[in-house]
Design an enzyme around this catalytic site. Structure first.
Site, mmCIF file in Angstrom:
data_model
loop_
_atom_site.group_PDB
_atom_site.id
_atom_site.type_symbol
_atom_site.label_atom_id
_atom_site.label_comp_id
_atom_site.label_asym_id
_atom_site.label_seq_id
_atom_site.Cartn_x
_atom_site.Cartn_y
_atom_site.Cartn_z
ATOM 1 C CE LYS A 193 -3.791 2.490 0.566
ATOM 2 N NZ LYS A 193 -3.327 3.843 1.037
ATOM 3 C CD GLU A 200 -2.847 8.182 -4.408
ATOM 4 O OE1 GLU A 200 -3.041 9.044 -3.584
ATOM 5 O OE2 GLU A 200 -3.202 7.013 -4.042
#
Length: 482
Positions: A193, A200
């Site tokens: 993550k 991102e």
């Protein structure tokens, strides 16, 4: 509020922490047919949730941790959605004496993977299961179906799998439609993550740089940007959540002024730390991730708003105005964005692969690409190609060497270089575009100038060097002043 838990139906799943992500995940789980128990440190927050969003739902509230634990069927499954760091440890320490062997705690926040490693070991030693689970998708994803990245105790995941499979985003995929998979032991889930968030950062900065070139370089209006990004979102290369929302952003009007809202948003971007953690991990593991670093650094630079405004009156740069064919340059910017995006994902996947090897995570890279196809912030059409690349060649050292990606970047590197030259000529900063091209050019070169670096190290510090005409592993030192 008091109630007799003995006569109540036991709850299948519990959620601690009723900020918006906790609320939405609780509602998501309940909507899939699982009775829920909830608890929040502040009773007022619990009461508000129960009086509004939880009305008519199979959700029971507890107002003490003891009551909350008693509401849950065994083995207890408790999702903790509180701020990362000390608050997570505080909740775990409060729960531990109340739980029994086989019960499990899931940390669904953005915890540092090293903290998750520690918590997993501590709880497994007491017979409890611990799952550090990355959750991506924001508020909407949490409610309708996020991408889930659980790691930790394998037995605990097996117990949770029927629930997680139902609440995760669902996509068209021949292997598995649910955007969840067991990532690996210990902190594997939170590590993946973390890297997801690093990618991102890279994606968002690359899109911002494309926007800057189109708007301030080529002179496109917000209406034109809305149209261009909408077209890009229909392509195989750039179809993605972030391009989609950018399309919407360019069309949004400001109710106060009637102008486009984007023009009234201050150019100072915040960050919560996961991008910085990714960069630090890349340095620690010796994996180059320059696009992600450039993206983190760009946010830091943007935060110096007042300083930049003052500097803008003293430091001048090129004042060139674009006079070429705008329509001919838009596809070039698209190609530059796609090439840079490929490099950013290549860096992220290389970092996950190295961490998996270093920490014994045994991460399945095709599965990572699969679960990122839906629900999460970086969901994109080309993740199918990434999945295929690593499935076809599990030993692939770098995504750029996969046949399709290799051909794509070779076919587009001409426009990519042109766009960077244009940006430089116009004084438009493109740190992530530049870092991506530098990554490509460095990776494709058989010989780099670090022979001089190593000679310097040997000169001033006797750090030795290897020779090109000798086998690797043989080291030499020269007395440079003799």
């Amino acid at each position: 509020m008091q109630f007799n838990v003995a006569i109540m139906t036991k709850r299948t799943f519990g959620v601690i922490g009723l900020a918006v992500m906790g609320e939405n995940l609780a509602l998501n789980v309940e909507s899939r047919g699982f009775p829920i128990a909830v608890f929040n440190r502040s009773p007022n927050k619990t009461e508000k949730f129960m009086a509004e969003r939880a009305v008519g739902k199979d959700i029971k509230a507890a107002y003490t941790v003891e009551e909350f634990v008693q509401l849950l069927e065994r083995p207890r499954k408790i999702l903790v959605m509180v701020k990362a760091g000390g608050p997570v440890d505080a909740v775990i320490n409060e729960l531990k004496p109340l739980l029994e062997e086989g019960d499990m705690i899931i940390d669904g926040g953005n915890s540092l993977y090293e903290d998750t490693e520690r918590r997993t070991k501590d709880l497994e030693a007491t017979g409890l299961g611990f799952v550090g689970m990355g959750v991506s998708g924001g508020e909407e994803g949490a409610l309708l179906g996020p991408s889930l990245m659980p790691g930790g105790t394998p037995a605990a995941y097996k117990e949770l799998e029927p629930i997680l499979t139902k609440i995760a985003a669902q996509v068209e995929d021949p292997d598995n439609p649910a955007c969840v998979t067991f990532i690996g032991p210990g902190g594997a889930g939170h590590y993946v993550k973390m890297v997801h968030n690093g990618i991102e950062y890279g994606d968002m900065q690359l899109i911002a740089e494309a926007y800057d070139i189109l708007k301030n370089g080529l002179g496109l209006s917000n209406e034109q940007l809305h149209e261009v990004f909408g077209q890009w979102n229909q392509t195989d290369e750039l179809n993605s959540f972030l391009i989609e929302i950018s399309t919407d952003i360019f069309a949004k009007k400001d109710p106060e002024t009637g102008g486009h809202l984007i023009d009234y948003i201050l150019d100072a971007a915040g960050q919560k730390g996961t991008g910085r953690w990714t960069v630090m991990s890349g340095l620690e593991l010796g994996v180059p991730i320059p696009t992600i670093y450039a993206a983190v650094n760009a946010r830091v630079m943007s935060s110096l708003k007042e300083e930049r405004v003052a500097a803008s009156g003293q430091l001048s740069g090129p004042s060139k105005t674009f006079s070429g064919d705008v329509e001919a340059w838009i596809p070039k910017v698209r190609d530059a964005l796609y090439c840079s995006k490929m490099c950013s994902y290549a860096q992220g996947m290389a970092l996950i692969a190295k961490a998996s090897q270093e920490f014994g995570y045994d991460v399945n890279l095709p599965e990572i690409a699969r679960i990122w196809k839906g629900g999460c912030i970086i969901r994109a059409g080309f993740l199918d190609k990434i999945k295929k690349a690593f499935k076809d060649n599990p030993q692939l050292p770098n995504l750029l060497l996969a046949p399709e990606f290799k051909q794509s970047i070779l076919d587009r590197q001409g426009p990519w270089r042109e766009v960077l030259m244009l940006a430089n000529e116009m004084g438009i900063a493109v740190p992530a575009f530049s870092s991506s091209l530098d990554y490509f050019d460095s990776y494709r070169r058989a010989v780099l100038p670090q022979n001089l670096t190593q000679a310097q190290r040997d000169y001033f510090g006797a750090h030795t060097y290897e020779r090109t005409d000798k086998p690797r592993g043989e080291f030499f030192h020269t007395e440079w002043l003799d």
